[in-house]
Design a protein around this motif. Structure first.
Motif, PDB file in Angstrom:
ATOM      1  N   ASN A 198     -85.150 -53.705  27.100  1.00  0.00           N
ATOM      2  CA  ASN A 198     -83.828 -53.631  26.499  1.00  0.00           C
ATOM      3  C   ASN A 198     -83.936 -52.980  25.133  1.00  0.00           C
ATOM      4  O   ASN A 198     -85.001 -53.002  24.512  1.00  0.00           O
ATOM      5  CB  ASN A 198     -83.219 -55.030  26.360  1.00  0.00           C
ATOM      6  CG  ASN A 198     -81.724 -54.991  26.156  1.00  0.00           C
ATOM      7  OD1 ASN A 198     -81.085 -53.959  26.310  1.00  0.00           O
ATOM      8  ND2 ASN A 198     -81.154 -56.126  25.792  1.00  0.00           N
ATOM      9  N   GLY A 199     -82.861 -52.429  24.659  1.00  0.00           N
ATOM     10  CA  GLY A 199     -82.844 -51.827  23.340  1.00  0.00           C
ATOM     11  C   GLY A 199     -81.428 -51.656  22.845  1.00  0.00           C
ATOM     12  O   GLY A 199     -80.483 -51.625  23.625  1.00  0.00           O
ATOM     13  N   ASN A 200     -81.297 -51.556  21.520  1.00  0.00           N
ATOM     14  CA  ASN A 200     -79.996 -51.361  20.894  1.00  0.00           C
ATOM     15  C   ASN A 200     -80.174 -50.613  19.581  1.00  0.00           C
ATOM     16  O   ASN A 200     -81.210 -50.730  18.925  1.00  0.00           O
ATOM     17  CB  ASN A 200     -79.324 -52.707  20.583  1.00  0.00           C
ATOM     18  CG  ASN A 200     -78.895 -53.441  21.816  1.00  0.00           C
ATOM     19  OD1 ASN A 200     -77.998 -52.999  22.519  1.00  0.00           O
ATOM     20  ND2 ASN A 200     -79.539 -54.558  22.103  1.00  0.00           N
ATOM     21  N   MET A 222     -83.474 -48.467  15.808  1.00  0.00           N
ATOM     22  CA  MET A 222     -83.413 -49.166  17.090  1.00  0.00           C
ATOM     23  C   MET A 222     -84.234 -50.438  17.024  1.00  0.00           C
ATOM     24  O   MET A 222     -85.263 -50.496  16.358  1.00  0.00           O
ATOM     25  CB  MET A 222     -84.007 -48.301  18.207  1.00  0.00           C
ATOM     26  CG  MET A 222     -83.130 -47.199  18.698  1.00  0.00           C
ATOM     27  SD  MET A 222     -83.908 -46.305  20.087  1.00  0.00           S
ATOM     28  CE  MET A 222     -84.919 -45.131  19.198  1.00  0.00           C
ATOM     29  N   VAL A 268     -85.994 -52.789  19.990  1.00  0.00           N
ATOM     30  CA  VAL A 268     -86.273 -52.800  21.424  1.00  0.00           C
ATOM     31  C   VAL A 268     -87.117 -54.013  21.759  1.00  0.00           C
ATOM     32  O   VAL A 268     -87.856 -54.527  20.911  1.00  0.00           O
ATOM     33  CB  VAL A 268     -87.000 -51.509  21.879  1.00  0.00           C
ATOM     34  CG1 VAL A 268     -86.146 -50.280  21.574  1.00  0.00           C
ATOM     35  CG2 VAL A 268     -88.361 -51.367  21.249  1.00  0.00           C
ATOM     36  N   HIS A 327     -76.582 -43.150  22.798  1.00  0.00           N
ATOM     37  CA  HIS A 327     -75.387 -43.940  22.474  1.00  0.00           C
ATOM     38  C   HIS A 327     -74.875 -43.591  21.082  1.00  0.00           C
ATOM     39  O   HIS A 327     -73.670 -43.552  20.852  1.00  0.00           O
ATOM     40  CB  HIS A 327     -75.684 -45.437  22.538  1.00  0.00           C
ATOM     41  CG  HIS A 327     -75.559 -45.995  23.906  1.00  0.00           C
ATOM     42  ND1 HIS A 327     -74.438 -45.837  24.681  1.00  0.00           N
ATOM     43  CD2 HIS A 327     -76.423 -46.724  24.639  1.00  0.00           C
ATOM     44  CE1 HIS A 327     -74.611 -46.439  25.842  1.00  0.00           C
ATOM     45  NE2 HIS A 327     -75.816 -46.973  25.851  1.00  0.00           N
ATOM     46  N   GLU A 330     -80.826 -44.879  24.143  1.00  0.00           N
ATOM     47  CA  GLU A 330     -80.257 -45.601  22.993  1.00  0.00           C
ATOM     48  C   GLU A 330     -79.818 -44.620  21.910  1.00  0.00           C
ATOM     49  O   GLU A 330     -78.746 -44.771  21.331  1.00  0.00           O
ATOM     50  CB  GLU A 330     -81.241 -46.633  22.443  1.00  0.00           C
ATOM     51  CG  GLU A 330     -81.528 -47.776  23.391  1.00  0.00           C
ATOM     52  CD  GLU A 330     -80.287 -48.472  23.941  1.00  0.00           C
ATOM     53  OE1 GLU A 330     -79.276 -48.607  23.209  1.00  0.00           O
ATOM     54  OE2 GLU A 330     -80.310 -48.863  25.123  1.00  0.00           O
TER      55      GLU A 330
END
Length: 192
Positions: free
Chosen positions: A49-51, A63, A65, A88, A85
């Motif tokens: 997962n990452g944002n 980021m 992660v 985005h 990411e």
């Protein structure tokens, strides 16, 4: 293989330089009012997962992660996820450039995938390698089996990247290819 945060940050630096030249005429890409920076930090978690997140000094958007993302055995899958990411962060800008200002729903995730695949290819990773890597999403767990929020099911995400490759191979420009793919999505509604 796998990556550590330093290697992931180095990849992010390379990807952001390409994003700057390809989509921002050499300017720094911004997202959420902050410059995007090549800072990748890890957090506990085995699920990939990452944002995007503000950096500790809040002077840029980097980021965060999961450890599970950087532990994936396939570095191309890791790079795809990292580029997704970053995608985005630029998705609103790119959707606007392709004539889909205000697009919503799956288009916001699909454009991040298309950005990621295109960036990897522009960074020298062949289309066949990108497609082979993301096609193994059940192993890497970079995609979900079923629709999750605006994320299409994994098989659909691979299909859209394959469509991009087919259009690019036919010499369709990225912006035109991305518009064709995103416009055809069922919930790509745009605001007037």
């Amino acid at each position: 293989m796998s990556m550590n945060a330093t290697q992931a940050s180095a990849f992010a630096k390379e990807a952001l330089a390409l994003i700057s030249s390809q989509f921002y005429a050499g300017d720094t890409p911004y997202a959420c009012g902050l410059p995007m920076v090549p800072v990748v930090k890890t957090e506990p978690g085995s699920v990939p997962n990452g944002n995007l997140t503000p950096t500790d000094d809040e002077e840029g958007l980097g980021m965060v992660v999961s450890e599970g993302l950087l532990a994936i055995a396939d570095n191309v899958a890791i790079k795809f996820a990292l580029a997704h990411e970053l995608g985005h962060g630029i998705s609103e800008h790119v959707l606007s450039k392709v004539g889909l200002t205000g697009a919503s729903g799956e288009a916001t995730e699909v454009i991040a995938d298309l950005n990621a695949a295109y960036l990897l290819n522009q960074l020298g990773i062949g289309w066949d390698t990108v497609i082979a890597s993301i096609s193994e999403w059940r192993t890497s767990q970079i995609f979900d089996t079923h629709k999750e929020g605006d994320h299409p099911p994994g098989d659909h995400r691979v299909k859209y990247v394959k469509q991009l490759r087919a259009l690019i191979v036919r010499k369709v420009a990225f912006n035109d290819a991305a518009r064709q793919i995103c416009q055809a999505l069922p919930d790509a509604g745009t605001s007037p």
